[in-house]
Write an enzyme that holds these catalytic residues in place. Structure first.
Site, PDB file in Angstrom:
ATOM      1  N   MET A  71       1.032 -30.337 -44.278  1.00 32.90           N
ATOM      2  CA  MET A  71       1.524 -30.928 -43.087  1.00 32.90           C
ATOM      3  C   MET A  71       2.793 -31.694 -43.615  1.00 32.90           C
ATOM      4  O   MET A  71       2.807 -32.510 -44.515  1.00 32.90           O
ATOM      5  CB  MET A  71       0.331 -31.847 -42.612  1.00 32.90           C
ATOM      6  CG  MET A  71      -0.819 -31.144 -42.054  1.00 32.90           C
ATOM      7  SD  MET A  71      -2.048 -32.466 -41.447  1.00 32.90           S
ATOM      8  CE  MET A  71      -2.561 -32.922 -43.032  1.00 32.90           C
ATOM      9  N   CYS A 103       3.682 -21.874 -38.073  1.00 33.19           N
ATOM     10  CA  CYS A 103       4.630 -22.597 -37.322  1.00 33.19           C
ATOM     11  C   CYS A 103       4.889 -22.404 -35.973  1.00 33.19           C
ATOM     12  O   CYS A 103       5.378 -21.414 -35.603  1.00 33.19           O
ATOM     13  CB  CYS A 103       5.722 -22.829 -38.042  1.00 33.19           C
ATOM     14  SG  CYS A 103       6.844 -24.359 -37.251  1.00 33.19           S
ATOM     15  N   ASN A 125      -9.720 -22.598 -40.072  1.00 33.88           N
ATOM     16  CA  ASN A 125      -8.850 -23.995 -39.816  1.00 33.88           C
ATOM     17  C   ASN A 125      -8.854 -24.033 -38.155  1.00 33.88           C
ATOM     18  O   ASN A 125      -8.687 -23.087 -37.402  1.00 33.88           O
ATOM     19  CB  ASN A 125      -7.335 -23.872 -40.258  1.00 33.88           C
ATOM     20  CG  ASN A 125      -6.767 -24.965 -39.921  1.00 33.88           C
ATOM     21  OD1 ASN A 125      -5.253 -24.775 -39.516  1.00 33.88           O
ATOM     22  ND2 ASN A 125      -6.922 -26.135 -40.123  1.00 33.88           N
ATOM     23  N   ASP A 145     -10.124 -27.938 -35.675  1.00 35.33           N
ATOM     24  CA  ASP A 145     -11.002 -28.662 -35.036  1.00 35.33           C
ATOM     25  C   ASP A 145     -12.249 -28.680 -35.927  1.00 35.33           C
ATOM     26  O   ASP A 145     -13.353 -28.901 -35.836  1.00 35.33           O
ATOM     27  CB  ASP A 145     -11.980 -27.913 -33.993  1.00 35.33           C
ATOM     28  CG  ASP A 145     -10.871 -28.031 -32.742  1.00 35.33           C
ATOM     29  OD1 ASP A 145      -9.875 -28.390 -32.751  1.00 35.33           O
ATOM     30  OD2 ASP A 145     -11.282 -27.104 -31.931  1.00 35.33           O
ATOM     31  N   ARG A 176      -5.268 -32.165 -39.718  1.00 33.66           N
ATOM     32  CA  ARG A 176      -5.324 -33.396 -38.919  1.00 33.66           C
ATOM     33  C   ARG A 176      -6.471 -34.217 -39.089  1.00 33.66           C
ATOM     34  O   ARG A 176      -6.672 -35.278 -38.789  1.00 33.66           O
ATOM     35  CB  ARG A 176      -4.936 -32.837 -37.494  1.00 33.66           C
ATOM     36  CG  ARG A 176      -3.754 -32.426 -37.092  1.00 33.66           C
ATOM     37  CD  ARG A 176      -3.516 -32.030 -35.517  1.00 33.66           C
ATOM     38  NE  ARG A 176      -4.516 -31.122 -35.251  1.00 33.66           N
ATOM     39  CZ  ARG A 176      -4.966 -30.920 -34.027  1.00 33.66           C
ATOM     40  NH1 ARG A 176      -4.539 -31.866 -33.057  1.00 33.66           N
ATOM     41  NH2 ARG A 176      -5.776 -30.049 -33.921  1.00 33.66           N
TER      42      ARG A 176
END
Length: 370
Positions: free
Chosen positions: A17, A101, A203, A205, A228
């Site tokens: 990230m 991205c 990847n 959630d 995240r």
């Protein structure tokens, strides 16, 4: 889980990230639990040209092994040179390639999540990377596609497997979804069925360790990539290690324990960056994530967010109610979210999925990992 010669257990990868997964944050995460911890996304052209900022970004702490670099590039020749440079100069032990991205300034030039639509260009990039990597395993991270009408992940997965890529990570959203909506875990299952010969990582959630177990159980994927969900929560990797080892124990730090981690994080940034003022300013984005769910007054939050030095930050952290317990219901989305109305693409990009135009160099950007 094996990624080339590298054994990864628990089967957990820290997603690159931009502006987040620098060495100080990676070290904090690695201390909590095992896995594979990938640096911020590095553009191949900047690496080959030895831009000073890029050379600083690829520094690893002494304790970091294996060392994982994620590259982003659009020109097969430049990608090959960057990979060869990493091998020849022993800069990393594992190379990941980013095709996820979704940022408009990147996709409108044919880079990022737009690139896999051009199947032959994708193949050329992967071939150059793998052929120059020597003993280092090459992996890739991608999205489902541009939008629901232009899905690319199954074709891209087969191309990757054919070209010798060691593992594939799928962010189960399209570029149009950006970070909004719900991740399509069924797409991860379909990709695993399409490329059973190599590891597939899911990847999207994963907000707590139980989400990771659920993804593996539902999709049959070999491992998970966490992005995240670990913002302001490096101890999530302790939870993940416990979960994959069959333990129900979960980290529930008090506010005082969180404050101690915040201070260490900020100190690590100060030691890593050139100036203390810049490091403390960079740390500000983490404050809200660390304090999510805790009761902290607006004045103290403002004080923390406007600290100009490490000492000032520590003074403000000392005012937090250290005995305050871990708040309930915090295993929820963190960081940016929201869907985009459209994906910006070069003119005529969707006309032919098999032609092989090489996007211009300014399609490379270090602003997002996807």
């Amino acid at each position: 889980m094996k990624i080339g010669p590298i054994g990864v257990w628990p089967p957990v990868v820290l997603a690159p990230m931009a502006g987040i997964t620098n060495a100080p944050f990676r070290v904090l995460c690695r201390e909590q639990g095992a896995g594979l911890f990938v640096c911020e996304m590095i553009t191949t052209r900047a690496l080959v040209e030895r831009h000073p900022k890029t050379m600083r970004m690829i520094r690893f702490a002494e304790s970091e092994r294996p060392r994982s670099i994620q590259l982003y590039g659009v020109d097969p020749v430049v990608v090959g040179k960057a990979v060869r440079m990493i091998v020849d100069e022993d800069l990393a032990d594992h190379i990941d390639l980013n095709f996820g991205c979704p940022v408009p300034k990147v996709t409108r030039r044919g880079g990022g999540a737009a690139l896999p639509y051009k199947r032959n260009l994708l193949r050329r990039i992967l071939r150059e990377a793998v052929s120059n990597a020597g003993p280092l395993p090459v992996t890739m991270k991608m999205r489902k596609g541009i939008d629901d009408d232009h899905l690319t992940y199954l074709d891209a997965g087969r191309i990757a497997a054919d070209e010798g890529v060691a593992a594939i990570a799928l962010h189960a959203r399209t570029a149009k979804q950006h970070y909004g909506g719900v991740a399509d875990w069924e797409a991860i299952a379909r990709l695993k069925e399409a490329v059973p010969e190599i590891p597939v990582l899911g990847n999207g959630d994963i907000w707590c360790a139980d989400d990771a177990l659920a993804m593996v159980a539902r999709t049959g994927c070999d491992g998970v990539v966490v992005g995240r969900g670990c913002l302001g929560r490096p101890w999530l990797f302790k939870d993940l290690e416990n979960a994959f080892n069959g333990s129900a124990e979960r980290a529930r730090p008090t506010l005082g324990e969180v404050a101690d981690v915040m201070a260490r994080h900020a100190q690590g940034l100060v030691e890593s960056f050139e100036t203390e003022r810049y490091a403390i300013a960079d740390f500000r984005k983490h404050i809200g994530w660390y304090l999510k769910g805790f009761t902290v007054g607006s004045e103290l939050r403002r004080e923390l967010a406007t600290a100009q030095s490490l000492d000032a930050l520590r003074e403000s952290l000392a005012k937090l109610e250290r005995d305050q317990p871990w708040p309930p219901n915090t295993d929820t989305p963190r960081g940016k979210s929201g869907e985009r109305p459209k994906v910006h693409l070069p003119d005529g990009w969707l006309d032919d999925p098999w032609d092989c135009p090489i996007p211009e160099g300014d399609a490379e950007s270090d602003i997002s990992g996807g």
